[in-house]
Design a protein around this motif. Structure first.
Motif, PDB file in Angstrom:
ATOM      1  N   LYS A  24      -9.073   1.600   3.558  1.00 16.72           N
ATOM      2  CA  LYS A  24     -10.212   1.557   2.630  1.00 16.72           C
ATOM      3  C   LYS A  24     -10.315   0.209   1.937  1.00 16.72           C
ATOM      4  O   LYS A  24     -11.401  -0.354   1.818  1.00 16.72           O
ATOM      5  CB  LYS A  24     -10.104   2.669   1.594  1.00 16.72           C
ATOM      6  CG  LYS A  24     -10.486   4.021   2.125  1.00 16.72           C
ATOM      7  CD  LYS A  24     -10.442   5.062   1.029  1.00 16.72           C
ATOM      8  CE  LYS A  24     -10.865   6.410   1.576  1.00 16.72           C
ATOM      9  NZ  LYS A  24     -10.841   7.453   0.543  1.00 16.72           N
ATOM     10  N   THR A  25      -9.202  -0.299   1.466  1.00 14.92           N
ATOM     11  CA  THR A  25      -9.199  -1.575   0.752  1.00 14.92           C
ATOM     12  C   THR A  25      -9.664  -2.718   1.637  1.00 14.92           C
ATOM     13  O   THR A  25     -10.347  -3.634   1.180  1.00 14.92           O
ATOM     14  CB  THR A  25      -7.781  -1.885   0.208  1.00 14.92           C
ATOM     15  OG1 THR A  25      -7.398  -0.841  -0.688  1.00 14.92           O
ATOM     16  CG2 THR A  25      -7.721  -3.217  -0.507  1.00 14.92           C
ATOM     17  N   ASN A  26      -9.329  -2.666   2.911  1.00 16.13           N
ATOM     18  CA  ASN A  26      -9.629  -3.763   3.829  1.00 16.13           C
ATOM     19  C   ASN A  26     -10.818  -3.510   4.748  1.00 16.13           C
ATOM     20  O   ASN A  26     -11.106  -4.325   5.618  1.00 16.13           O
ATOM     21  CB  ASN A  26      -8.379  -4.076   4.656  1.00 16.13           C
ATOM     22  CG  ASN A  26      -7.270  -4.614   3.790  1.00 16.13           C
ATOM     23  OD1 ASN A  26      -7.374  -5.727   3.279  1.00 16.13           O
ATOM     24  ND2 ASN A  26      -6.230  -3.839   3.569  1.00 16.13           N
TER      25      ASN A  26
ATOM     26  N   TYR B 191       0.815  -1.214   0.000  1.00 18.45           N
ATOM     27  CA  TYR B 191       0.000   0.000   0.000  1.00 18.45           C
ATOM     28  C   TYR B 191       0.847   1.262   0.000  1.00 18.45           C
ATOM     29  O   TYR B 191       1.895   1.314   0.639  1.00 18.45           O
ATOM     30  CB  TYR B 191      -0.941   0.010   1.221  1.00 18.45           C
ATOM     31  CG  TYR B 191      -1.910  -1.140   1.179  1.00 18.45           C
ATOM     32  CD1 TYR B 191      -3.078  -1.060   0.443  1.00 18.45           C
ATOM     33  CD2 TYR B 191      -1.635  -2.326   1.846  1.00 18.45           C
ATOM     34  CE1 TYR B 191      -3.955  -2.128   0.371  1.00 18.45           C
ATOM     35  CE2 TYR B 191      -2.505  -3.403   1.788  1.00 18.45           C
ATOM     36  CZ  TYR B 191      -3.666  -3.294   1.046  1.00 18.45           C
ATOM     37  OH  TYR B 191      -4.534  -4.358   0.977  1.00 18.45           O
TER      38      TYR B 191
ATOM     39  N   ASP C 218      -5.211   4.054   2.006  1.00 18.05           N
ATOM     40  CA  ASP C 218      -5.457   2.996   1.024  1.00 18.05           C
ATOM     41  C   ASP C 218      -5.606   1.636   1.693  1.00 18.05           C
ATOM     42  O   ASP C 218      -6.497   0.859   1.350  1.00 18.05           O
ATOM     43  CB  ASP C 218      -4.326   2.930  -0.004  1.00 18.05           C
ATOM     44  CG  ASP C 218      -4.341   4.080  -0.989  1.00 18.05           C
ATOM     45  OD1 ASP C 218      -5.359   4.786  -1.097  1.00 18.05           O
ATOM     46  OD2 ASP C 218      -3.298   4.274  -1.658  1.00 18.05           O
TER      47      ASP C 218
END
Length: 58
Positions: free
Chosen positions: A30-32, A22, A27
């Motif tokens: 948000k992604t996880n 990341y 990021d």
């Protein structure tokens, strides 16, 4: 995503993820589907805070 409960293990896990996958903490969270404020507060409890320039908790 299920994160480690132990703050020291969590620190290691998050820093590894940030280093390898990341560009920044936002990021990663948000992604996880992780609440960034909760994560930062957990790691603050062991005196670590996010260093944006190095993209890691120090």
């Amino acid at each position: 995503m299920l994160l480690p409960k132990d703050p020291v293990i969590l620190l290691s896990y998050v820093n590894t993820q940030l280093r390898d996958f990341y560009e920044n903490l936002e990021d990663f969270c948000k992604t996880n589907g992780i609440n960034q404020e909760d994560l930062e507060n957990t790691l603050k409890s062991i005196n670590y805070s996010y260093d944006i320039q190095n993209n890691q908790f120090k």
